[in-house]
Design an enzyme around this catalytic site. Sequence first.
Site, PDB file in Angstrom:
ATOM      1  CD  GLU A 169      -1.609  14.831 -10.576  1.00  0.00           C
ATOM      2  OE1 GLU A 169      -1.347  16.036 -10.759  1.00  0.00           O
ATOM      3  OE2 GLU A 169      -2.196  14.134 -11.420  1.00  0.00           O
ATOM      4  CD  GLU A 228      -6.242  13.781 -11.602  1.00  0.00           C
ATOM      5  OE1 GLU A 228      -5.678  14.064 -12.686  1.00  0.00           O
ATOM      6  OE2 GLU A 228      -6.156  14.485 -10.583  1.00  0.00           O
TER       7      GLU A 228
END
Length: 843
Positions: free
Chosen positions: A441, A516
């Site tokens: 991220e 995720e």
Amino acid sequence: MMKKALKLILLLPFIYSCKSQVTNHTFVRNEQGNPISLDEDWRFIRYGYQPDGTYRPEPDSLYQLTVDDTQWEELDVPHDFGITGPFRMDLAGNTGRLPYQGIGWYRKDFYVNPSDADQSFYIDFDGVMAYAKIWLNGKYVGTWPYGYNSFRLDLTPYINFNGKNTIAVRTDTEKWDSRWYPGAGIYRNVWLIKTGKVHVKHWGSKIGTSNFKEKSVDLDISLEIENKLPDSKQAIVKTQIYELDHNDRIGKKVLSFDQHQIQIEPRGIQKIKLKKNFPNFKYWDISSPNRYVACTRIIVDGKVTDRHYSSFGIRDIKVSRNGFFLNGRRVEIKGVCNHHDLGALGAAVNTSALERQLDILLEMGCNSIRTSHNPPTPELLYLADKKGILIMDEAFDAWERGKREWDYNKLYPEWHQKDLEAMVRRDWNHPSVIFWSIGNEVMEQQNVAMTQHLVDIVKQLDSTRPVTNGYNDPNGGRASGACQALDIMGVNYFFGEQAKWDKDERYKDKPTIGTETSSCISSRGVYFGGDTLRKDFQITSYDLDSPPWGCKPDVQFATNHQYPHLLGEYVWTGFDYLGEPTPFNSDKTNLLNFRTDPGKKKELMEQLKKLEESQPPSRSSYFGIVDMAGFPKDRYYLYQSVWRPDYPMTHILPHWNWPDRIGKKIPVHVYTSGTEAELFVNGKSYGKKTKTPGKDYRLVWDDVVYTPGVVKVIAYKNGKKWAEDEIKTTGKAQKIVLSSDKTNIHAAKKELAFIKISLTDESGYVVPTACIPLKIEVSGNGRLVATDNGDPTSFTPFQSNCRESFNGLALAIVQADSKKKGNIHIKVTGEGLKDGEMDIAVK
């Protein structure tokens, strides 16, 4: 101090032995064959920010030999100086409200044999948090700022061969920001390496395979031989392959390479490549993790100057649009993300604690771990190699643009290539490592050049494994074309437009994985009535709650079913961890999950502002499938029912102790690997329910009227009885019952025993609502290391011997004293309860 010096002198015969035979010896770690642990007998002192919030100025030149350290704390490493607390409400919840920020100084004395003046000496740090600086005998040796990486420094120029050597280490976390609890200090193992001047370079052995056939494979070994002498040297290189058993014993020799004779320039490095067909080899696989070890001997002037070991396994991995393939068969990734802390132990590494975590996950059906979001401790990879666990090895949580002011962005310009190369070189021989991840991220998800640059660094070192990156802006990464550089598209949560990208010419053949998923949140054993999901900073364990970017597990299961080409998923997270207590977490980096959705970003910003003002009393996460004490939550059995479809199991929730809800309806959920189930309450059937494939992952009875007694479920599969479970209304807590994950432990191996403390009624059933203060006493040959109960709101110090049970359970962690003899005795008491006692044998 004299006692410690004598102890080190006694070690010298072992340190400087050179084994003449390989078989029947125990493999310790990759690299030179006689690594010596430097974990014991350090002195420590903390400066800068103190645990109580005061500030202690740091004196100058604490690395000097003249420093008086006799009043410093004596301890062994691995050591985390933040985990002792205390918890403080003025500290950030995202780092566990623990005082990890400070300056730590460590010093240690050691001696070397004067006859080894012709040898090279190195020190290997498996990880130091953070900004480590090292001195030997008052001379600066070197630094490595990134706390998650392993590194080696050359001590040879500074060694005193005729007396005491003093090593000094400075660590600094005052300006190390993190989105989770990072720990502080020398929190991984330390090794002293002695070798001849001509030796295999650090991480200079790379083992690969090619030309797979039914019963043979070509073994390819690349070696870098280093000459530290001022003269050119001729060396003979001999490499042999041995079997390596589950207990790390080196077994029979199975292959020998032809010896090579090489000439190495003064202070130069010579690269050589070995290749040989390996017949009748054994595959490394999930169910059969066969391992080998390569032993390379360097011989100069008739003497062995180095004996180098590299453990490895032989497996064939491939990825495509159709999935991940291991040794020719498709394997769905059933993975979890895990942070590096070990709960009540903090960040300090302990192999037996890691092994306990892995065994719990394996029982659930997990087959892979993503090392979120940093290179792991080496012990995790050795255990994964031994147990057949697949690893996504991850490098960074930030690149050049930081998520926090003092995160990796400060290191990126100078260190990103060194850090990425260190991770790949250290881990490239581990068969468990199947994916490299260059980030999570990161702010530059749409940056084409930077993504390609980092992929190129990895590929130049290892082109045999796929490279990925975790995107919480997958649309942006795809639209910019940045993720075209990747072998695998990593998606964090946002699968809403997966169908669109599957049709895009650029990505229709791109393998994709959930790096995720879910982020379901819950507190173990907590249930609320009606529509209430959160109350008193606890979260219902009906497994229905998640932050705005997440979803309940059932939704992700359905997504995986809808898109069968997905490689699988990494659930956030396997275990609860210190810090990041979402949804009671005011950390503004949560906003990054909605960087392309202004509306949701504004809504979340308002929620974060309220949280910041209210100061929630939470110190650890709610994401875990397993709580921080290692006790499975209900969700554990939901994943087990899906990930182990051939394992007969069923699980009922909630518990059945509801004295204030007699005659009222209580939803009952059942997780089972069966296809249908029938529910009974006190013998009364509430009917059968059947799963719809791809849609239903739990069976729910919403109209169950509560009456005390017995709830039973019988599950069926293909029309036949498959599994059953039952829960009962218990009496009040009467007894303390102790059980341990081990009946005996090795003192020398720093093994821990994890003692489960259960509060039961007179009939022996755990009382699921019992929250009672307990006292833990440890006597004999051992000590109490830590306690916990899995409650994310508990501010009791982990080192306390007083611990309240949380919904019927608590945990005590004990360790043997290597300097004593005898067994460990554990006694737990609580008011109104029959004492619990047990012994742990010590080897």
